[in-house]
Design a protein around this motif. Structure first.
Motif, PDB file in Angstrom:
ATOM      1  N   ILE A   3       0.840  -1.201   0.000  1.00 32.63           N
ATOM      2  CA  ILE A   3       0.000   0.000   0.000  1.00 32.63           C
ATOM      3  C   ILE A   3       0.876   1.252   0.000  1.00 32.63           C
ATOM      4  CG2 ILE A   3      -1.666   1.334   1.348  1.00 32.63           C
ATOM      5  CD1 ILE A   3      -2.901  -1.296   2.259  1.00 32.63           C
TER       6      ILE A   3
ATOM      7  N   GLY B 164     -10.476  -4.311   3.239  1.00 27.78           N
ATOM      8  CA  GLY B 164      -9.056  -4.247   2.893  1.00 27.78           C
ATOM      9  C   GLY B 164      -8.185  -3.757   4.025  1.00 27.78           C
TER      10      GLY B 164
ATOM     11  N   TYR C 176      -5.847   0.593   3.624  1.00 27.97           N
ATOM     12  CA  TYR C 176      -6.512   0.471   2.327  1.00 27.97           C
ATOM     13  C   TYR C 176      -7.501   1.617   2.138  1.00 27.97           C
ATOM     14  CZ  TYR C 176      -8.685  -2.062  -1.617  1.00 27.97           C
ATOM     15  OH  TYR C 176      -9.145  -2.442  -2.863  1.00 27.97           O
TER      16      TYR C 176
END
Length: 357
Positions: free
Chosen positions: A30, A150, A154
């Protein structure tokens, strides 16, 4: 549905895993995606994401100035109210109910401009509106740009990793994007300009608009209360800009089913009504997912909706020409049936003898 699935720029880790389930990237993935998409030296098409977080960085300076140089209890109270109530309510009024859902219409462009600039401008309209259409179409499924399943990161970094528009749309799909934004008044690129900049918004117009907005409000606050007030409110706006990025993670149960019987009536996704966002910003999220095009989301007596108060007031003064209010439909479909008495039947005859709850 192909347009909805493809209108946003797909992250490097994709929306789905090999089994068709939500791809859940590790924190390292991420962050790698985040910094890659902020790198304007890598691609000028990253300008809008870079600008969003650059504004947060600038506002953080004002916050530090307030904390370490101009701090006062009065300033703290003002900062709290401005960030939680004023910025929060404006986000619901402008970005959510108008830019995305068109829940009401202005009488003219002047009142649209006033509403757009009621507070410090921080979030680019296209980052919010286009991705929010996707969120409603694919809520809590792969492709939802801030799918709470997520994880926190996220959602928190979704404005960079998942919300920007696809940079390789054909002209037909780009025109569809323009249709979703035309009512907002944002000056948009031609298709050729979009291919160069990767955005709907024109960089010069967007940056100039932010500078003008900030200059106006800094002047106003400075004249009212000097640098202390200006730093308190600008710092508060930066605090809100970071805090609002946590909302959809909380508003969809942190990836779990936290819906409550009799409170969260929408069962098509994991959205929940939360007391604090509802009271300070009119964001009764489960209600909103039931009736996304409604200008009011606070349907029950305790569900105060300051965003609706503003819209209704503007309508009373003639600044808003029309709106949609789904409260009556909500009460008819979800509240009144629960109040109806249940029939009781005689076990011998099978006939209804009286009704009680």
């Amino acid at each position: 549905m192909a347009f909805i699935h493809d209108v946003l720029e797909r992250p490097s880790y994709g929306w789905k895993d090999e089994n068709g389930n939500l791809a859940k990237p590790a924190p390292g993935q991420i962050f790698k995606e985040f910094f890659s998409r902020l790198n304007i030296f890598r691609s000028k098409k990253n300008w809008l994401s870079f600008m969003s977080w650059a504004m947060v960085a600038v506002l953080a300076v004002f916050l530090l100035l307030f904390v370490f140089k101009y701090f006062s209890l009065q300033g703290l109270i003002i900062a709290f109210v401005y960030s939680m109530v004023v910025m929060g309510t404006h986000g619901t009024i402008w970005y959510h109910r108008y830019c995305t859902h068109g829940a009401y219409k202005f009488s003219n462009n002047f009142w649209r401009f006033v509403t757009q600039n009621l507070t410090l401008k921080i979030i680019p309209e296209e980052i919010y509106a286009i991705s929010h259409h996707v969120h409603h179409a694919l809520s809590d499924t792969p492709g939802d740009p801030y799918n709470a399943q997520g994880g926190f990161l996220y959602c928190f970094l979704a404005d960079v990793n998942h919300q920007p528009i696809n940079r390789n749309m054909n002209e037909k799909d780009y025109q569809r994007c323009l249709t979703l934004m035309k009512h907002t008044g944002v000056t948009c690129n031609s298709y050729t300009q979009y291919q160069k900049w990767g955005s709907l918004a024109k960089p010069f117009n967007m940056i100039l608009g932010v500078i003008a907005n900030w200059a106006f409000w800094f002047t106003v606050f400075y004249l009212i209360g000097g640098p202390a007030l200006a730093c308190a409110i600008f710092g508060a706006a930066g605090f809100w800009a970071v805090g609002v990025r946590t909302f959809n993670y909380e508003g969809h149960g942190k990836g779990e089913d936290k819906r409550r019987e009799g409170i969260d009536h929408n069962r098509k996704d994991m959205s929940v009504n939360q007391l604090w966002p509802g009271l300070v910003a009119g964001e009764w999220h489960n209600n909103h997912h039931l009736f996304p095009k409604s200008a009011r989301s606070g349907f029950k007596p305790y569900q105060i909706d300051m965003a609706w108060v503003y819209i209704k007031l503007m309508y009373t003064f003639g600044a808003v020409s029309q709106y949609k209010d789904s409260k009556a439909q909500f009460l008819k479909e979800y509240v009144q049936p629960a109040l109806q008495p249940e029939p009781v039947y005689c076990p011998q005859t099978g006939k209804q003898i009286f009704a009680t709850k």
